[in-house]
Enzyme design. Structure first.
Site, PDB file in Angstrom:
ATOM      1  N   SER A  60     -12.417   8.175  -1.358  1.00 22.80           N
ATOM      2  CA  SER A  60     -13.274   8.926  -2.290  1.00 22.80           C
ATOM      3  C   SER A  60     -14.767   8.780  -2.035  1.00 22.80           C
ATOM      4  CB  SER A  60     -12.957   8.544  -3.732  1.00 22.80           C
ATOM      5  OG  SER A  60     -11.695   9.074  -4.076  1.00 22.80           O
ATOM      6  N   LYS A  63     -16.311  12.104  -1.443  1.00 25.19           N
ATOM      7  CA  LYS A  63     -16.720  13.017  -2.514  1.00 25.19           C
ATOM      8  C   LYS A  63     -18.212  13.359  -2.484  1.00 25.19           C
ATOM      9  CE  LYS A  63     -13.086  12.168  -5.965  1.00 25.19           C
ATOM     10  NZ  LYS A  63     -12.036  11.594  -5.113  1.00 25.19           N
ATOM     11  N   TYR A 171     -11.311  11.240 -14.093  1.00 27.23           N
ATOM     12  CA  TYR A 171     -11.336  11.217 -12.629  1.00 27.23           C
ATOM     13  C   TYR A 171     -10.129  11.966 -12.085  1.00 27.23           C
ATOM     14  CZ  TYR A 171     -12.369   9.157  -8.074  1.00 27.23           C
ATOM     15  OH  TYR A 171     -12.709   8.966  -6.761  1.00 27.23           O
TER      16      TYR A 171
END
Length: 396
Positions: A60, A63, A171
């Site tokens: 992540s 991101k 999330y």
């Protein structure tokens, strides 16, 4: 940096005690790298020592990169933060909210009260969830037979949202849709877009969705922590010929490459001599975009993959355009208003514009938010700030 020995000791000790398999950490100001260290092993089942150029699945930490790509297209007027994203991604034109399950276990769905926007997606307020922290999502995937997001199959994106857009922070798979929006607006696949518009300009030559032959020689193995605390290498690799490139978590890369990305943020959009984002765009990305909402505790429903995530439990946490924002000074010394996030296999970064410092620490083990990994991260970060403070006193 006089705290280098202090950081080295913390990280080396963690590896020698087999509390973590191996680690690479780097810290930099906007101008220069001020700390770099590599300790332990790439793979506990082999003899290779960890090296500074080792390649990790950064998960992540992808991101922020995907969001930066999205913001380049916002700057060009090809994407808008607040128009309905369904205009660009027809699959999101009529989102359905999962209200629960009926007596026979069938999902109960209703139309969302308002459209999803790019801003919702970048701030995790669109309503999409990850099954790791959402039991209803686990049940929905089991009932429908949809593949998990890590399959990188398009079918994995055919999920409902859990709440109406803009009503709560949760999330989830939001940034995968930002990646899809980048593709739709640019006419390029996400890997090619990121290579041409971020990785090449910033000199991030070791970052990508596909592991090249040169990277494979330096690839760090995934490890799992057993219930007794012991570590073992496990097979793990993302699909190398994916149906879609996972903008929310698909990248592999090195600490040195990611530090270049964080330095670009510190330098207001400029890195490696190239201005890849406007200063005002970078400033915008670092502001609170969720208003009165805040990031809450993430309760694990899949213990092999993640622990509960409760960072700075006593602090209100906001969200920028893909970044966690701490609203008070942290125990390690991070300034209020700093930006940060992490990757599932215990990779972490922070960017502190107020003090012109950023750090990256990469490990490769599950579950996420591992206690020993968080101790290593905290020790590293404390050492970085101790060095800055000491240098500041000397200068004064």
């Amino acid at each position: 940096m006089q705290s280098k020995a202090q950081i080295d000791q913390v990280l080396r000790q963690k590896c020698e005690a087999k509390e973590i398999p191996g680690v690479v950490a780097m810290a930099a100001t906007g101008k220069e790298v001020i700390y770099q260290g590599a300790f332990g092993q790439r793979d506990l089942s082999k003899d290779d020592a960890m090296t500074a150029d080792s390649v990790f699945w950064i998960a992540s930490m992808t991101k922020a990169i995907t969001a930066a790509a999205g913001m380049q297209l916002v700057e060009q007027g090809k994407l808008s933060l607040d128009e309905p994203i369904g205009k660009v991604l027809p699959d999101l034109a009529a989102p359905q909210v999962l209200e629960g399950f009926d007596a026979s276990g069938e999902p109960r769905l209703r139309p969302a009260s308002k459209p999803i926007t790019l801003r919702h997606l970048m701030t995790h307020t669109a309503g999409f969830a990850y099954n790791m922290w959402n039991g209803d999502m686990v049940q929905y995937l089991e009932k429908t037979g949809l593949p998990p997001i890590t399959s990188c199959q398009n079918a994995a994106l055919k999920t409902p949202i859990m709440t109406d857009p803009g009503t709560r922070w949760e999330y989830g798979t939001n940034i995968d849709f930002v990646g899809k929006a980048v593709e739709a607006a640019s006419g390029k696949r996400l890997d090619a877009y990121l290579r041409d518009h971020l990785f090449t300009p910033l000199g991030m030559s070791d970052t990508g969705f596909k592991i090249g032959d040169a990277q494979r020689q330096r690839l760090v193995a995934m490890h799992a922590r057993g219930e007794d605390g012991s570590l073992a290498a496990i097979p793990f690799e993302l699909e190398q010929e994916p149906e879609f490139h996972m903008g929310g978590g698909g990248l592999y890369g090195t600490a040195a490459d990611y530090i270049r990305f964080t330095q670009m943020i510190l330098n207001k959009g400029k890195g490696n001599g190239n201005q890849v984002l406007k200063p005002e765009t970078v400033a915008l990305m670092g502001q609170n975009h969720i208003g009165e909402l805040s990031m809450g505790k993430m309760i694990s429903v899949t213990p092999p993959y993640t622990n509960d995530v409760d960072l700075y439990p006593d602090m209100v946490k906001k969200w920028g355009l893909s970044f966690l924002i701490n609203t008070a000074k942290t125990p390690e010394g991070r300034s209020p208003g700093s930006l940060a996030w992490a990757g599932l296999a215990n990779t972490y970064y922070w960017i502190d514009p107020a003090r012109d410092i950023a750090g990256v620490i990469l490990m490769q083990l599950l579950p996420f938010a591992d206690g020993k990994c968080l101790e290593a991260f905290a020790g590293f970060e404390r050492g970085v700030y101790a060095g800055l403070d000491a240098a500041g006193q000397k200068a004064a």
